[in-house]
Design a protein around this motif. Structure first.
Motif, PDB file in Angstrom:
ATOM      1  N   ASP A   1      31.180  50.017  37.120  1.00  0.00           N
ATOM      2  CA  ASP A   1      32.573  49.692  36.837  1.00  0.00           C
ATOM      3  C   ASP A   1      32.928  48.250  37.191  1.00  0.00           C
ATOM      4  OD1 ASP A   1      35.533  50.581  36.452  1.00  0.00           O
ATOM      5  OD2 ASP A   1      35.514  49.760  38.483  1.00  0.00           O
ATOM      6  N   SER A   2      32.340  47.706  38.242  1.00  0.00           N
ATOM      7  CA  SER A   2      32.681  46.357  38.700  1.00  0.00           C
ATOM      8  C   SER A   2      31.504  45.396  38.617  1.00  0.00           C
ATOM      9  CB  SER A   2      33.204  46.413  40.141  1.00  0.00           C
ATOM     10  OG  SER A   2      34.410  47.142  40.205  1.00  0.00           O
ATOM     11  N   ASP A   3      30.546  45.740  37.774  1.00  0.00           N
ATOM     12  CA  ASP A   3      29.351  44.903  37.603  1.00  0.00           C
ATOM     13  C   ASP A   3      29.658  43.795  36.597  1.00  0.00           C
ATOM     14  OD1 ASP A   3      26.868  43.770  37.522  1.00  0.00           O
ATOM     15  OD2 ASP A   3      25.820  45.554  36.802  1.00  0.00           O
ATOM     16  N   TRP A   4      30.508  42.870  37.016  1.00  0.00           N
ATOM     17  CA  TRP A   4      30.831  41.720  36.159  1.00  0.00           C
ATOM     18  C   TRP A   4      31.108  40.489  37.002  1.00  0.00           C
ATOM     19  CZ3 TRP A   4      35.814  39.937  37.034  1.00  0.00           C
ATOM     20  CH2 TRP A   4      36.766  40.857  37.504  1.00  0.00           C
ATOM     21  N   VAL A   5      30.694  39.377  36.440  1.00  0.00           N
ATOM     22  CA  VAL A   5      30.869  38.070  37.082  1.00  0.00           C
ATOM     23  C   VAL A   5      31.349  37.100  36.020  1.00  0.00           C
ATOM     24  CG1 VAL A   5      29.653  36.121  38.126  1.00  0.00           C
ATOM     25  CG2 VAL A   5      29.103  38.457  38.841  1.00  0.00           C
ATOM     26  N   THR A   6      32.344  36.307  36.368  1.00  0.00           N
ATOM     27  CA  THR A   6      32.834  35.270  35.464  1.00  0.00           C
ATOM     28  C   THR A   6      32.841  33.941  36.203  1.00  0.00           C
ATOM     29  OG1 THR A   6      35.186  35.321  36.070  1.00  0.00           O
ATOM     30  CG2 THR A   6      34.413  37.009  34.509  1.00  0.00           C
ATOM     31  N   GLY A   7      33.093  32.889  35.480  1.00  0.00           N
ATOM     32  CA  GLY A   7      33.263  31.580  36.108  1.00  0.00           C
ATOM     33  C   GLY A   7      34.720  31.184  36.204  1.00  0.00           C
ATOM     34  N   GLU A   8      35.615  32.157  36.071  1.00  0.00           N
ATOM     35  CA  GLU A   8      37.031  31.815  35.965  1.00  0.00           C
ATOM     36  C   GLU A   8      37.667  31.464  37.309  1.00  0.00           C
ATOM     37  OE1 GLU A   8      38.829  34.907  33.604  1.00  0.00           O
ATOM     38  OE2 GLU A   8      37.837  34.170  31.799  1.00  0.00           O
ATOM     39  N   THR A   9      37.114  31.959  38.406  1.00  0.00           N
ATOM     40  CA  THR A   9      37.611  31.543  39.714  1.00  0.00           C
ATOM     41  C   THR A   9      37.372  30.056  39.906  1.00  0.00           C
ATOM     42  OG1 THR A   9      36.951  33.722  40.538  1.00  0.00           O
ATOM     43  CG2 THR A   9      37.585  32.063  42.174  1.00  0.00           C
ATOM     44  N   GLU A  10      36.153  29.619  39.620  1.00  0.00           N
ATOM     45  CA  GLU A  10      35.819  28.204  39.740  1.00  0.00           C
ATOM     46  C   GLU A  10      36.655  27.358  38.778  1.00  0.00           C
ATOM     47  OE1 GLU A  10      33.758  30.701  39.398  1.00  0.00           O
ATOM     48  OE2 GLU A  10      32.109  30.556  40.833  1.00  0.00           O
ATOM     49  N   LYS A  11      36.911  27.873  37.579  1.00  0.00           N
ATOM     50  CA  LYS A  11      37.713  27.152  36.593  1.00  0.00           C
ATOM     51  C   LYS A  11      39.106  26.870  37.131  1.00  0.00           C
ATOM     52  CE  LYS A  11      39.703  27.743  31.949  1.00  0.00           C
ATOM     53  NZ  LYS A  11      39.771  28.648  30.764  1.00  0.00           N
ATOM     54  N   LEU A  12      39.691  27.838  37.816  1.00  0.00           N
ATOM     55  CA  LEU A  12      41.052  27.676  38.323  1.00  0.00           C
ATOM     56  C   LEU A  12      41.099  26.829  39.594  1.00  0.00           C
ATOM     57  CD1 LEU A  12      42.481  31.272  37.799  1.00  0.00           C
ATOM     58  CD2 LEU A  12      43.081  29.214  36.520  1.00  0.00           C
ATOM     59  N   THR A  13      40.136  27.029  40.487  1.00  0.00           N
ATOM     60  CA  THR A  13      40.198  26.362  41.793  1.00  0.00           C
ATOM     61  C   THR A  13      39.490  25.016  41.823  1.00  0.00           C
ATOM     62  OG1 THR A  13      38.166  27.398  42.626  1.00  0.00           O
ATOM     63  CG2 THR A  13      40.243  28.616  42.912  1.00  0.00           C
ATOM     64  N   GLY A  14      38.550  24.810  40.892  1.00  0.00           N
ATOM     65  CA  GLY A  14      37.775  23.577  40.905  1.00  0.00           C
ATOM     66  C   GLY A  14      36.709  23.561  41.985  1.00  0.00           C
ATOM     67  N   GLN A  15      36.449  24.723  42.597  1.00  0.00           N
ATOM     68  CA  GLN A  15      35.449  24.809  43.659  1.00  0.00           C
ATOM     69  C   GLN A  15      34.561  26.026  43.442  1.00  0.00           C
ATOM     70  OE1 GLN A  15      37.782  25.028  47.222  1.00  0.00           O
ATOM     71  NE2 GLN A  15      38.103  22.813  47.339  1.00  0.00           N
ATOM     72  N   ALA A  16      33.359  25.963  43.999  1.00  0.00           N
ATOM     73  CA  ALA A  16      32.451  27.103  43.919  1.00  0.00           C
ATOM     74  C   ALA A  16      33.021  28.279  44.714  1.00  0.00           C
ATOM     75  CB  ALA A  16      31.078  26.725  44.471  1.00  0.00           C
ATOM     76  N   SER A  17      32.895  29.476  44.170  1.00  0.00           N
ATOM     77  CA  SER A  17      33.348  30.667  44.881  1.00  0.00           C
ATOM     78  C   SER A  17      32.441  30.930  46.077  1.00  0.00           C
ATOM     79  CB  SER A  17      33.322  31.877  43.951  1.00  0.00           C
ATOM     80  OG  SER A  17      34.208  31.706  42.873  1.00  0.00           O
ATOM     81  N   ARG A  18      33.007  31.496  47.112  1.00  0.00           N
ATOM     82  CA  ARG A  18      32.228  31.824  48.297  1.00  0.00           C
ATOM     83  C   ARG A  18      31.225  32.929  48.009  1.00  0.00           C
ATOM     84  NH1 ARG A  18      37.320  30.455  49.972  1.00  0.00           N
ATOM     85  NH2 ARG A  18      37.518  29.127  51.811  1.00  0.00           N
TER      86      ARG A  18
END
Length: 291
Positions: free
Chosen positions: A249-266
């Motif tokens: 159900d939650s097996d998904w990854v996007t790059g949208e966090t980085e797109k919004l914050t301009g930083q790599a996700s933790r």
């Protein structure tokens, strides 16, 4: 001024992000004495509860944007939306999840109903659909500290877990530049999908001792939650959600966090490192840890 509707783990972090970037911020809190650190950075604390119409009326007045984040509570979020429309608020950023009308999880159905109400309000809005929070592991921390193991019905399912701090950073970014994302839906995740077995391996590496993930059934998970005082309805919802992880159900990854914050996700490793003491026993054992 931007209103953040609650001071939970996402709301408080979002308010702090906004204040650190020079925004005027108002935050609804039940007890201002518990949030001195937020007041110290210039956040206006409004004492009250979203269930109180007078609190909502006062909190929304004079606001340009809202970060809408609750547990969720349908009536409370809908009341905020209605008041925002009456006040002519310019934009609403809603923290949500993979919501749907027919989800087996009540809170996802609640999120869906709130989203529909927000859409019908005709207010400009942005939806941030967050994957599961890494901070959920902090609820497992006492057991990991004491027994070096944790249990779940997640099987081999992988989850694109995200750190709450990254959700807050994304929410703050949208709230500060609402026209850039108005009408958009962003799916926020961490950098990689991990199973709970993977999480155990990372905990083992960071804590320098073996940590084991033990498989249990959904029914056993629900019973365990009830046994530690979780209300039955919430225990059922949480156990069901964990069971859905096993189904991808939650097996998904996007790059949208980085797109919004301009930083790599933790990463999960960063999360465990930052909270390592929560997963370790203090020098004098579990009694001191639970005082």
């Amino acid at each position: 001024m931007i209103l953040v509707t609650t001071a939970g783990k996402v709301g408080a972090a979002t308010a702090a992000h906004l204040a650190e970037r020079g925004e005027q911020v108002r935050l609804i809190v039940r007890d201002p004495s518990r949030h001195h650190e937020l007041a110290a950075v210039g956040i206006e604390l409004v004492r009250g509860d979203l269930g109180d119409a007078d609190t909502v009326r006062h909190a929304v007045h004079g606001i340009s944007g809202i970060v809408l984040v609750t547990s969720p509570e349908r009536s409370q979020e809908m009341t905020v939306i209605d008041r925002a429309r009456a006040e002519g608020v310019g934009h609403v950023t809603k923290i949500t999840t993979e919501a749907s009308a027919d989800s087996p999880i009540a809170r996802r159905r609640d999120h869906y109903a709130i989203e529909q109400h927000l859409e019908k309000s005709e207010l400009p809005y942005t939806l941030l659909r967050a994957n599961a929070y890494m901070q959920n592991f902090l609820m497992l921390a006492p057991g990991i500290a004491k027994a070096s193991e944790f249990a779940s019905p997640t099987g081999n399912g992988r989850i694109g877990m995200i750190d709450v701090r990254d959700v807050a950073a994304a929410a703050a970014a949208v709230a500060m530049a609402p026209s850039d994302g108005a009408g958009s839906v962003y799916r926020l995740s961490g950098p990689v999908a991990l199973s709970y077995d993977d999480a155990a391996s990372i905990l083992t590496s960071v804590l320098h001792r073996p940590v084991r993930h033990r498989a249990i059934t959904i029914e056993q998970q629900e019973a365990a939650l009830v046994a530690v005082g979780v209300p039955p309805s919430r225990a059922h919802a949480n156990a069901t959600a964990l069971g859905l992880f096993a189904e991808g159900d939650s097996d998904w990854v996007t790059g949208e966090t980085e797109k919004l914050t301009g930083q790599a996700s933790r990463t999960f490793e960063q999360f465990v490192t930052d909270h390592a003491e929560r997963f370790r026993l203090p020098p004098h054992g579990i009694q001191k840890a639970t005082q």
